[in-house]
Each structure stands twice: as C-alpha cells, then as structure tokens.
Motif scaffolding. Structure first.
Motif, PDB file in Angstrom:
ATOM      1  N   LYS A 132      34.657 -18.920  60.466  1.00  0.00           N
ATOM      2  CA  LYS A 132      33.521 -19.555  61.149  1.00  0.00           C
ATOM      3  C   LYS A 132      33.313 -18.944  62.530  1.00  0.00           C
ATOM      4  CE  LYS A 132      33.690 -24.106  59.087  1.00  0.00           C
ATOM      5  NZ  LYS A 132      34.420 -25.340  59.280  1.00  0.00           N
ATOM      6  N   LEU A 133      34.424 -18.761  63.261  1.00  0.00           N
ATOM      7  CA  LEU A 133      34.311 -18.238  64.629  1.00  0.00           C
ATOM      8  C   LEU A 133      33.795 -16.804  64.641  1.00  0.00           C
ATOM      9  CD1 LEU A 133      37.555 -19.666  66.247  1.00  0.00           C
ATOM     10  CD2 LEU A 133      35.216 -20.126  66.982  1.00  0.00           C
ATOM     11  N   VAL A 134      34.293 -16.009  63.691  1.00  0.00           N
ATOM     12  CA  VAL A 134      33.872 -14.609  63.622  1.00  0.00           C
ATOM     13  C   VAL A 134      32.369 -14.547  63.336  1.00  0.00           C
ATOM     14  CG1 VAL A 134      34.057 -12.515  62.203  1.00  0.00           C
ATOM     15  CG2 VAL A 134      36.113 -13.657  63.027  1.00  0.00           C
ATOM     16  N   PHE A 135      31.903 -15.467  62.494  1.00  0.00           N
ATOM     17  CA  PHE A 135      30.472 -15.532  62.196  1.00  0.00           C
ATOM     18  C   PHE A 135      29.685 -15.850  63.473  1.00  0.00           C
ATOM     19  CE2 PHE A 135      26.633 -17.689  60.658  1.00  0.00           C
ATOM     20  CZ  PHE A 135      26.155 -16.714  59.785  1.00  0.00           C
ATOM     21  N   GLU A 136      30.236 -16.773  64.272  1.00  0.00           N
ATOM     22  CA  GLU A 136      29.580 -17.161  65.535  1.00  0.00           C
ATOM     23  C   GLU A 136      29.487 -16.014  66.530  1.00  0.00           C
ATOM     24  OE1 GLU A 136      31.311 -21.600  65.922  1.00  0.00           O
ATOM     25  OE2 GLU A 136      31.214 -20.455  67.792  1.00  0.00           O
ATOM     26  N   VAL A 137      30.557 -15.217  66.632  1.00  0.00           N
ATOM     27  CA  VAL A 137      30.590 -14.174  67.668  1.00  0.00           C
ATOM     28  C   VAL A 137      29.957 -12.863  67.179  1.00  0.00           C
ATOM     29  CG1 VAL A 137      32.656 -15.143  68.752  1.00  0.00           C
ATOM     30  CG2 VAL A 137      32.900 -13.266  67.127  1.00  0.00           C
ATOM     31  N   LYS A 138      29.535 -12.859  65.913  1.00  0.00           N
ATOM     32  CA  LYS A 138      29.044 -11.632  65.283  1.00  0.00           C
ATOM     33  C   LYS A 138      27.950 -10.930  66.095  1.00  0.00           C
ATOM     34  CE  LYS A 138      26.737 -11.991  61.545  1.00  0.00           C
ATOM     35  NZ  LYS A 138      26.280 -12.406  60.213  1.00  0.00           N
ATOM     36  N   ASN A 139      27.036 -11.739  66.645  1.00  0.00           N
ATOM     37  CA  ASN A 139      25.903 -11.137  67.338  1.00  0.00           C
ATOM     38  C   ASN A 139      26.140 -10.936  68.829  1.00  0.00           C
ATOM     39  OD1 ASN A 139      24.370 -10.993  64.963  1.00  0.00           O
ATOM     40  ND2 ASN A 139      23.899 -13.193  65.168  1.00  0.00           N
ATOM     41  N   ASP A 140      27.373 -11.135  69.246  1.00  0.00           N
ATOM     42  CA  ASP A 140      27.692 -11.002  70.659  1.00  0.00           C
ATOM     43  C   ASP A 140      28.787  -9.942  70.792  1.00  0.00           C
ATOM     44  OD1 ASP A 140      28.372 -11.259  73.271  1.00  0.00           O
ATOM     45  OD2 ASP A 140      28.704 -13.430  73.215  1.00  0.00           O
ATOM     46  N   PRO A 141      28.411  -8.705  71.116  1.00  0.00           N
ATOM     47  CA  PRO A 141      29.365  -7.604  71.063  1.00  0.00           C
ATOM     48  C   PRO A 141      30.544  -7.755  72.028  1.00  0.00           C
ATOM     49  CG  PRO A 141      27.278  -6.911  72.061  1.00  0.00           C
ATOM     50  CD  PRO A 141      27.068  -8.282  71.526  1.00  0.00           C
ATOM     51  N   ASP A 142      30.373  -8.552  73.079  1.00  0.00           N
ATOM     52  CA  ASP A 142      31.441  -8.666  74.070  1.00  0.00           C
ATOM     53  C   ASP A 142      32.436  -9.780  73.764  1.00  0.00           C
ATOM     54  OD1 ASP A 142      30.549  -6.592  75.597  1.00  0.00           O
ATOM     55  OD2 ASP A 142      29.126  -7.859  76.708  1.00  0.00           O
ATOM     56  N   SER A 143      32.140 -10.596  72.760  1.00  0.00           N
ATOM     57  CA  SER A 143      33.022 -11.741  72.572  1.00  0.00           C
ATOM     58  C   SER A 143      34.014 -11.484  71.450  1.00  0.00           C
ATOM     59  CB  SER A 143      32.207 -12.994  72.314  1.00  0.00           C
ATOM     60  OG  SER A 143      31.415 -12.786  71.194  1.00  0.00           O
ATOM     61  N   PHE A 144      35.110 -12.142  71.547  1.00  0.00           N
ATOM     62  CA  PHE A 144      36.175 -11.987  70.548  1.00  0.00           C
ATOM     63  C   PHE A 144      36.918 -13.310  70.433  1.00  0.00           C
ATOM     64  CE2 PHE A 144      37.862 -10.962  74.683  1.00  0.00           C
ATOM     65  CZ  PHE A 144      39.105 -11.579  74.690  1.00  0.00           C
ATOM     66  N   VAL A 145      37.758 -13.397  69.421  1.00  0.00           N
ATOM     67  CA  VAL A 145      38.570 -14.588  69.198  1.00  0.00           C
ATOM     68  C   VAL A 145      40.018 -14.177  69.433  1.00  0.00           C
ATOM     69  CG1 VAL A 145      39.260 -16.317  67.487  1.00  0.00           C
ATOM     70  CG2 VAL A 145      36.930 -15.380  67.430  1.00  0.00           C
ATOM     71  N   GLU A 146      40.767 -14.970  70.183  1.00  0.00           N
ATOM     72  CA  GLU A 146      42.181 -14.654  70.373  1.00  0.00           C
ATOM     73  C   GLU A 146      43.034 -15.682  69.641  1.00  0.00           C
ATOM     74  OE1 GLU A 146      43.701 -14.702  74.395  1.00  0.00           O
ATOM     75  OE2 GLU A 146      45.676 -13.981  73.749  1.00  0.00           O
ATOM     76  N   VAL A 147      43.934 -15.186  68.811  1.00  0.00           N
ATOM     77  CA  VAL A 147      44.901 -16.056  68.143  1.00  0.00           C
ATOM     78  C   VAL A 147      46.238 -15.826  68.838  1.00  0.00           C
ATOM     79  CG1 VAL A 147      46.085 -16.588  65.972  1.00  0.00           C
ATOM     80  CG2 VAL A 147      43.679 -15.897  65.939  1.00  0.00           C
ATOM     81  N   GLU A 175      39.994  -5.914  64.115  1.00  0.00           N
ATOM     82  CA  GLU A 175      41.031  -6.105  65.140  1.00  0.00           C
ATOM     83  C   GLU A 175      40.479  -6.326  66.537  1.00  0.00           C
ATOM     84  OE1 GLU A 175      44.515  -3.549  65.263  1.00  0.00           O
ATOM     85  OE2 GLU A 175      44.323  -3.261  63.097  1.00  0.00           O
ATOM     86  N   SER A 176      39.263  -5.820  66.781  1.00  0.00           N
ATOM     87  CA  SER A 176      38.698  -6.023  68.120  1.00  0.00           C
ATOM     88  C   SER A 176      37.992  -7.375  68.220  1.00  0.00           C
ATOM     89  CB  SER A 176      37.721  -4.896  68.458  1.00  0.00           C
ATOM     90  OG  SER A 176      36.653  -4.912  67.531  1.00  0.00           O
ATOM     91  N   VAL A 177      37.741  -7.982  67.069  1.00  0.00           N
ATOM     92  CA  VAL A 177      37.068  -9.287  67.069  1.00  0.00           C
ATOM     93  C   VAL A 177      38.089 -10.421  67.007  1.00  0.00           C
ATOM     94  CG1 VAL A 177      35.396 -10.777  65.900  1.00  0.00           C
ATOM     95  CG2 VAL A 177      35.007  -8.315  65.992  1.00  0.00           C
ATOM     96  N   VAL A 178      39.082 -10.273  66.125  1.00  0.00           N
ATOM     97  CA  VAL A 178      40.173 -11.258  66.091  1.00  0.00           C
ATOM     98  C   VAL A 178      41.406 -10.586  66.676  1.00  0.00           C
ATOM     99  CG1 VAL A 178      41.646 -12.714  64.655  1.00  0.00           C
ATOM    100  CG2 VAL A 178      39.231 -12.467  64.076  1.00  0.00           C
ATOM    101  N   ARG A 179      41.730 -10.919  67.911  1.00  0.00           N
ATOM    102  CA  ARG A 179      42.882 -10.313  68.580  1.00  0.00           C
ATOM    103  C   ARG A 179      44.079 -11.239  68.448  1.00  0.00           C
ATOM    104  NH1 ARG A 179      39.679  -8.110  73.979  1.00  0.00           N
ATOM    105  NH2 ARG A 179      38.016  -7.095  72.775  1.00  0.00           N
ATOM    106  N   ILE A 180      45.194 -10.661  68.029  1.00  0.00           N
ATOM    107  CA  ILE A 180      46.380 -11.475  67.821  1.00  0.00           C
ATOM    108  C   ILE A 180      47.389 -11.177  68.928  1.00  0.00           C
ATOM    109  CG2 ILE A 180      48.218 -12.090  66.211  1.00  0.00           C
ATOM    110  CD1 ILE A 180      46.478 -10.808  63.997  1.00  0.00           C
ATOM    111  N   THR A 181      47.856 -12.212  69.607  1.00  0.00           N
ATOM    112  CA  THR A 181      48.923 -12.023  70.581  1.00  0.00           C
ATOM    113  C   THR A 181      50.070 -12.954  70.227  1.00  0.00           C
ATOM    114  OG1 THR A 181      47.892 -13.649  72.052  1.00  0.00           O
ATOM    115  CG2 THR A 181      47.384 -11.337  72.492  1.00  0.00           C
ATOM    116  N   ARG A 182      51.237 -12.618  70.748  1.00  0.00           N
ATOM    117  CA  ARG A 182      52.421 -13.449  70.510  1.00  0.00           C
ATOM    118  C   ARG A 182      52.861 -13.954  71.866  1.00  0.00           C
ATOM    119  NH1 ARG A 182      55.641 -16.744  68.387  1.00  0.00           N
ATOM    120  NH2 ARG A 182      57.724 -16.238  67.651  1.00  0.00           N
ATOM    121  N   ILE A 183      53.173 -15.231  71.950  1.00  0.00           N
ATOM    122  CA  ILE A 183      53.633 -15.803  73.204  1.00  0.00           C
ATOM    123  C   ILE A 183      54.861 -15.015  73.670  1.00  0.00           C
ATOM    124  CG2 ILE A 183      55.175 -17.546  72.215  1.00  0.00           C
ATOM    125  CD1 ILE A 183      53.990 -19.538  74.239  1.00  0.00           C
ATOM    126  N   GLY A 184      54.904 -14.695  74.963  1.00  0.00           N
ATOM    127  CA  GLY A 184      55.911 -13.786  75.495  1.00  0.00           C
ATOM    128  C   GLY A 184      57.328 -14.306  75.391  1.00  0.00           C
TER     129      GLY A 184
END
Ligand SMILES: [Zn+2]
Length: 209
Positions: A132-147, A175-184
């Motif tokens: 759902k989120l990826v669909f929302e940010v699809k038309n906004d090149p600067d936005s991404f989702v961080e998990v 990968e540039s739209v859904v960015r995955i990070t791990r808590i440090g």
C-alpha cells in the motif's frame, strides 16, 4: 497446608504469571483478602474484560482499544518509517525515546525449535502494508519507505531480521523505495528491548544501518 479451594485456585493462576513463584503467589492472594469487596469485584471484572476490550490494531497489530491504534491514527508521525518489533512491550519501551515513525508488531520471532514459523507471526500484514505504501509513494520520486528491523539481538531476533530482509527483497520492492535498516548495535546481545534503558534505545535507533 491446605488452603480453602478458592485460595488454591487463585494461587495457581498467579503462579502462571511470569516472575511469580509459589511464595509470591500465596502472598498476593492473602494480601488481596484485605481489599474492600468493591475493589475485588472491579479487579475481577477488569480481568474478565481484558481481551474483550482490546484488539490488535488493524494496521500495526499493536494492542489497541480501537480498530486503529493511537499511534497509527496520529497524523503528526511519519507513516513511512516502520519500526518492526517483537512485542507490544517493545513499543512501550521505544515510545520513551523520541522516535516519531510508526510500528509493526510481529507478536513473536521465527523459532523453529519452538515450531514458530514465518506464518505464525504478523509478516504477511507487513508485506501488505508495504504494498500500500509503495503504491502511495509511486508518484513521488523523492519519497521512500524505511523498514527498521528492531527485533532483539538474540539468535531468533537476528534470524527473523534476516528472514524479513530476504522476504522484502523476494517480493521485488525496489531497494531505493523500500529501504531496510537494522537497529544498531548497542542493545545487549540476547537482551530484550523491553529491558534496555532509554539512552541505550535512543543510541541504537540513531545508529541503525
Ligand atoms: Zn496501529
């Protein structure tokens, strides 16, 4: 010694609570005999209503009184930053930091030795949310989702984090739209987030990679 049946039954229930041994259970029940009737009745009815008056938030699966929890309803938070945690108590701990994104509560970790597989925790709903989120940010090149994977540092926490990372990649999210990070690092190995102090949590959040 033999207690009246009702006392034995109550002691047995208290003993099932984490961290309560039989001595403590006995003490608690005998202590409660000093409560006024009205308070005992209220206590009993609250216990009875505990699960009737709570549900899982339809979005993040946190415990909530409403269909959508207060955090998910809060429009001032960043709904494109999702912190994935093991249990609702992790949310309580992390809410003491200045984190302003949202959460996804797994209600467990993948643990083959205890027969807990990926389908037994709330992973499918995480993928749905991302879609759902990826669909929302699809038309906004600067936005991404961080998990942000914030499962604890123990063996099951690490392997669950790996599994989620692979799952998200397998689903083909960019990968540039859904960015995955791990808590440090900074959380004690094998230590639960629930027990980490606020500073440790804030540092771990800031040092996510
Ligand atoms: Zn929620």
């Amino acid at each position: 010694m033999a207690f009246p049946n009702i006392i034995t039954d109550l002691i047995n229930y208290f003993e099932r609570l984490p961290g309560v041994g039989s001595k403590t259970a006995q003490r608690l029940v005998f202590y409660m005999l000093n409560f006024p009737d009205r308070e005992l009745e209220e206590f009993g009815s609250l216990v009875g209503a505990l699960k009737k008056r709570t549900q899982l938030c339809s979005t993040c699966k946190n415990i909530s009184e409403e269909e959508t929890c207060k955090i998910c309803s809060d429009t001032s938070r960043n709904h494109r930053q999702i912190l994935v945690v093991t249990s609702p108590l992790d949310v309580v701990a992390l809410e003491r930091t200045d984190y302003k994104g949202v959460y996804h509560v797994l209600h467990g970790l993948i643990d083959p030795l205890s027969y807990i597989g990926p389908d037994d925790i709330y992973l499918a709903s995480l993928v749905e949310r991302l879609e759902k989120l990826v669909f929302e940010v699809k038309n906004d090149p600067d936005s991404f989702v961080e998990v942000v994977l914030a499962t604890n540092a123990g063996m099951e926490g690490e392997s669950t984090a790996h599994y989620i990372r692979d799952l998200i990649r397998e689903k083909g999210f960019d990968e540039s739209v859904v960015r995955i990070t791990r808590i440090g690092r900074g959380l004690p190995v094998g230590g639960d987030i629930e027990y980490a102090d606020d500073n440790t949590l804030s540092r771990a959040l800031d040092s996510r990679r």
